[in-house]
Design a protein around this motif. Sequence first.
Motif, short mmCIF file in Angstrom:
data_model
loop_
_atom_site.label_atom_id
_atom_site.label_comp_id
_atom_site.label_asym_id
_atom_site.label_seq_id
_atom_site.Cartn_x
_atom_site.Cartn_y
_atom_site.Cartn_z
N SER A 1 0.83 -1.20 0.00
CA SER A 1 0.00 0.00 0.00
C SER A 1 0.87 1.25 0.00
O SER A 1 0.62 2.21 -0.74
CB SER A 1 -0.93 -0.01 1.22
N GLN A 2 1.91 1.23 0.82
CA GLN A 2 2.82 2.38 0.92
C GLN A 2 3.58 2.62 -0.39
O GLN A 2 3.83 3.76 -0.77
CB GLN A 2 3.82 2.15 2.05
N ASP B 1 2.66 1.57 -3.41
CA ASP B 1 1.76 1.52 -4.58
C ASP B 1 2.16 0.38 -5.52
O ASP B 1 2.44 0.57 -6.70
CB ASP B 1 1.77 2.84 -5.34
N GLU C 1 2.02 -4.34 -5.97
CA GLU C 1 1.19 -5.53 -5.83
C GLU C 1 2.04 -6.69 -5.32
O GLU C 1 3.27 -6.64 -5.35
CB GLU C 1 0.54 -5.88 -7.18
N VAL D 1 -6.13 -2.83 3.04
CA VAL D 1 -5.40 -1.81 3.78
C VAL D 1 -6.09 -0.46 3.56
O VAL D 1 -6.22 -0.01 2.42
CB VAL D 1 -3.93 -1.73 3.34
N ASP D 2 -6.54 0.15 4.65
CA ASP D 2 -7.24 1.44 4.57
C ASP D 2 -8.39 1.40 3.56
O ASP D 2 -8.59 2.32 2.78
CB ASP D 2 -6.26 2.56 4.19
N LYS E 1 -8.74 -0.41 0.97
CA LYS E 1 -8.36 -0.75 -0.40
C LYS E 1 -7.76 -2.16 -0.44
O LYS E 1 -6.93 -2.51 0.40
CB LYS E 1 -7.33 0.27 -0.92
N ILE F 1 -5.34 -4.85 -1.80
CA ILE F 1 -4.06 -4.95 -2.50
C ILE F 1 -4.10 -6.18 -3.40
O ILE F 1 -4.34 -7.29 -2.92
CB ILE F 1 -2.89 -5.08 -1.49
#
Length: 306
Positions: free
Chosen positions: A26-27, A29, A31, A57-58, A60, A62
């Motif tokens: 996530s951090q 961006d 996969e 995560v948040d 969203k 992944i």
Amino acid sequence: MNNYELITILGPTASGKTAFAAALASQLDTEIISADSRQVYRSMDIGTGKDLADYIVDGKTIPCHLIDICDPGYKYNVFEYQHDFYQAYQSLKEKGKLPILCGGTGMYIEAVLKGYKLLDVPQNPKLRESLKDKSLQELEQILASYKILHNKTDVDTAQRAIRAIEIEEYYKNEAPDANEYDPIKSLIIGIDIDRELRRNKISKRLRVRLDEGMVDEVRNIISSGVKPQDLIYYGLEYKFLTLYIIGELSYEDMISQLEIAIHQFAKRQMTWFRGMERRGCTIHWIDSTLPTKEKIEITKKLLQNT
């Protein structure tokens, strides 16, 4: 920022590597590509510990590749994994992503990082016949006599041990002399979990998964037409729950034996990872109990210091 082509996150079962990999993805961006030899199977969700909620995560999700790509009963192997991995890896590189490889199947991880040329090994009926009456312990002793690359982390059934011996015998005569793929320069992060904490988490997680319906999951797979012996082949949860369902183990014995087997499996995973270090892989071990944010910061610093 760096010249790494991949981030690899590995660790034994119950170390928390999936949740960390998702937070890192996530951090950054990016996969995830799974490196788990049993999560490739559809419908085998609770028993393989897919923990799909970890990929959210948040709010969203992944994306994670190489999960749910085969039907139960199929015998997926490292040869197929290596080719499937490179397809997923190349597609992410073409999108400008720094892929994250995450899992606990050391053989899969090492095969793709080093680009080993692997062979599609056929069955050897004569060899299988000669081994069919041997115990798992006897088969493991035979397997230990080889200078092996192939996986011992998942050899917890006689069927899997016989297959591993079959592969080693084939390689003795047909050993490839070159890599099929270029080795990949990867930052390798190991999630280091204290042995007692790992044991406690494994025991607690087993009971949670039983409460979540793991027995019914196995019953449903058998009801769909998958033979019990084919499920037993996958080992661990699917071996012991199937033996319970077909009446060969009591519920209490199933839990007791399965718990022991998972602890032994985690130990074999760590043995493989230590072997990777001896074979030239640099693994940066991070304490599993650190907050996720701190793990991410450590990883980012390692990425930059190259």
